[in-house]
Write a protein that holds these residues in place. Structure first.
Motif, PDB file in Angstrom:
ATOM      1  N   TYR A  56     -11.076   1.944   1.967  1.00 50.04           N
ATOM      2  CA  TYR A  56     -10.707   2.470   3.289  1.00 50.04           C
ATOM      3  C   TYR A  56     -11.666   1.965   4.355  1.00 50.04           C
ATOM      4  O   TYR A  56     -12.839   1.696   4.085  1.00 50.04           O
ATOM      5  CB  TYR A  56     -10.737   4.003   3.243  1.00 50.04           C
ATOM      6  N   LEU A  74      -9.233   4.232  -3.537  1.00 51.30           N
ATOM      7  CA  LEU A  74      -8.895   3.659  -2.235  1.00 51.30           C
ATOM      8  C   LEU A  74     -10.033   2.807  -1.700  1.00 51.30           C
ATOM      9  O   LEU A  74     -11.199   3.161  -1.855  1.00 51.30           O
ATOM     10  CB  LEU A  74      -8.611   4.755  -1.196  1.00 51.30           C
ATOM     11  N   VAL A 130      -5.224  -0.172  -2.853  1.00 51.43           N
ATOM     12  CA  VAL A 130      -4.946   1.043  -3.632  1.00 51.43           C
ATOM     13  C   VAL A 130      -4.876   0.660  -5.102  1.00 51.43           C
ATOM     14  O   VAL A 130      -4.202  -0.313  -5.463  1.00 51.43           O
ATOM     15  CB  VAL A 130      -3.615   1.693  -3.211  1.00 51.43           C
ATOM     16  N   ILE A 189      -6.000   1.778   5.144  1.00 53.53           N
ATOM     17  CA  ILE A 189      -6.241   1.625   3.708  1.00 53.53           C
ATOM     18  C   ILE A 189      -6.033   0.165   3.345  1.00 53.53           C
ATOM     19  O   ILE A 189      -4.958  -0.398   3.543  1.00 53.53           O
ATOM     20  CB  ILE A 189      -5.306   2.533   2.885  1.00 53.53           C
ATOM     21  N   LEU A 198       0.911   4.162  -2.873  1.00 55.68           N
ATOM     22  CA  LEU A 198       0.612   5.558  -2.529  1.00 55.68           C
ATOM     23  C   LEU A 198       1.778   6.473  -2.881  1.00 55.68           C
ATOM     24  O   LEU A 198       1.586   7.560  -3.443  1.00 55.68           O
ATOM     25  CB  LEU A 198       0.289   5.670  -1.036  1.00 55.68           C
ATOM     26  N   VAL A 230       0.843  -1.201   0.000  1.00 56.94           N
ATOM     27  CA  VAL A 230       0.000   0.000   0.000  1.00 56.94           C
ATOM     28  C   VAL A 230       0.871   1.242   0.000  1.00 56.94           C
ATOM     29  O   VAL A 230       0.631   2.201  -0.748  1.00 56.94           O
ATOM     30  CB  VAL A 230      -0.949  -0.011   1.213  1.00 56.94           C
TER      31      VAL A 230
END
Length: 354
Positions: free
Chosen positions: A184, A182, A231, A228, A170, A166
């Motif tokens: 989340y 995302l 992604v 998170i 990011l 992740v």
């Protein structure tokens, strides 16, 4: 067959499977070559008989495996004589694994607490990362360099470390200004899906955060990276906003958070003196007119401090620790707490029973 520079990578990729317990060392020549290489790296020299015994094969097989390492680019020297054998060429010790980008990020997260610390520790971290990147393909090494530049140094181990994959995605999205999808999960465990413009990564009190523009809500938000779950980089890109740095934005977010109480104080002291007890993540400061002493000389300036807090009980002790002139503008409940604390202190000083 591949070029001479590509053959070691092919061998290393095959060798790495051995670490997952998927190949029997006795039966597979590549796995056996890995163990041979480990034995050679763990001693100045190994005799043929010793290697054959350790590997469970005959001496002829050992010689074939040594030749296999040489063909893969590992320089093994033959030492003749009664006590002869094999050894790695001086300065030719190799790391028989290939690191993925996510694995490099995982190592970075483990070493990041030493980044930014002056002295030998920072140098050791930099050299360790350099060695790891040399075990990567050149294109992957360049990619990871661009990603690591987006990850702040000097961070400590958090209470909830993020997923390296992740973090990699990011950091890459920040570097390439790519819109991100995302998955989340908030503090209450409620899942959501967000499309965001990722502005940057920063740390606060041992946790990693992503500062980003939430496209659905059309406002800037802060996301805890350990919450998170997934992604996905989207094809769209976005223009970088003209805003303060991400670390400053993160501090402002916590200072502006919607807590139960809004406290407003006027404090006469130096900014450094105030910040020793009310850091930027706790209070926003605004300098007012400079104070003037009765004797006509100039004194410390007055500051307006605004604090968002879940409770007020901790503030009387902080105000006492400031050891300067303080005026409480709001709320009245804080005045009551300060009066009660002052009464207890006066009784303690006078020796009266409470």
């Amino acid at each position: 067959m591949g070029s001479a520079t590509e053959r070691p990578y092919a061998l290393y990729r095959a060798i790495s499977v051995r670490y997952m317990g998927m190949i029997d060392v006795m039966a597979d020549p590549t796995a056996r070559a890995l163990q041979l290489l480990e034995l050679l790296q763990s001693a100045p020299m190994r005799t043929v008989a010793e290697l054959a015994e350790r590997l469970g094969v005959d001496e002829r097989t050992v010689r074939r495996d040594v030749a296999r390492l040489g063909a893969a680019g590992v320089h093994v020297e033959s030492v003749r004589g009664r006590y002869g054998g094999y050894r790695l060429a001086p300065g030719r010790r190799v790391l028989p694994i290939v690191f993925s980008s996510a694995e490099v990020v995982a190592v970075f997260l483990g070493l990041a607490h030493a980044q930014g610390v002056p002295g030998e520790s920072e140098i050791a971290v930099q050299t360790a990362l350099s060695k790891i990147k040399r075990a990567m393909r050149p294109d992957d090494a360049k990619r990871i360099d661009a990603v690591l530049e987006r990850m702040p140094r000097g961070t400590g181990h958090g209470v909830a470390d993020p997923d390296p994959a992740v973090m990699l995605a990011l950091a890459e999205s920040v570097s390439r200004r790519r819109v991100v999808d995302l998955r989340y999960r908030d503090g209450e465990g409620v899942p959501s899906r967000r499309r965001v413009h990722p502005y940057g990564l920063a740390t606060h009190t041992g946790r990693w955060y992503l500062v980003a523009l939430d496209l659905e809500k059309r406002e800037e938000r802060t996301f805890r990276v350990d919450r998170i779950r997934a992604v996905r980089l989207l094809p769209e890109t976005f223009a970088a906003p003209r805003r303060p740095d991400v670390a400053t934005r993160l501090v402002e977010h916590f200072a502006d958070a919607a807590y139960c109480w809004r406290v407003v104080l006027r404090i006469r002291a130096t900014e450094a003196g105030i910040r020793a007890h009310l850091p930027p993540s706790v209070a926003r400061l605004e300098q007012l007119d400079r104070a003037v002493d009765v004797a006509g000389g100039s004194g410390p300036p007055w500051y307006r401090a605004e604090i968002r807090a879940e409770s007020l009980e901790w503030l009387p002790a902080v105000l006492a620790a400031l050891d300067c002139e303080v005026v409480i503008d709001r709320p009245d409940e804080l005045r009551d707490l300060v009066r009660a604390a002052a009464t207890r202190m006066l009784r303690a000083a006078s020796g009266e029973d409470l």
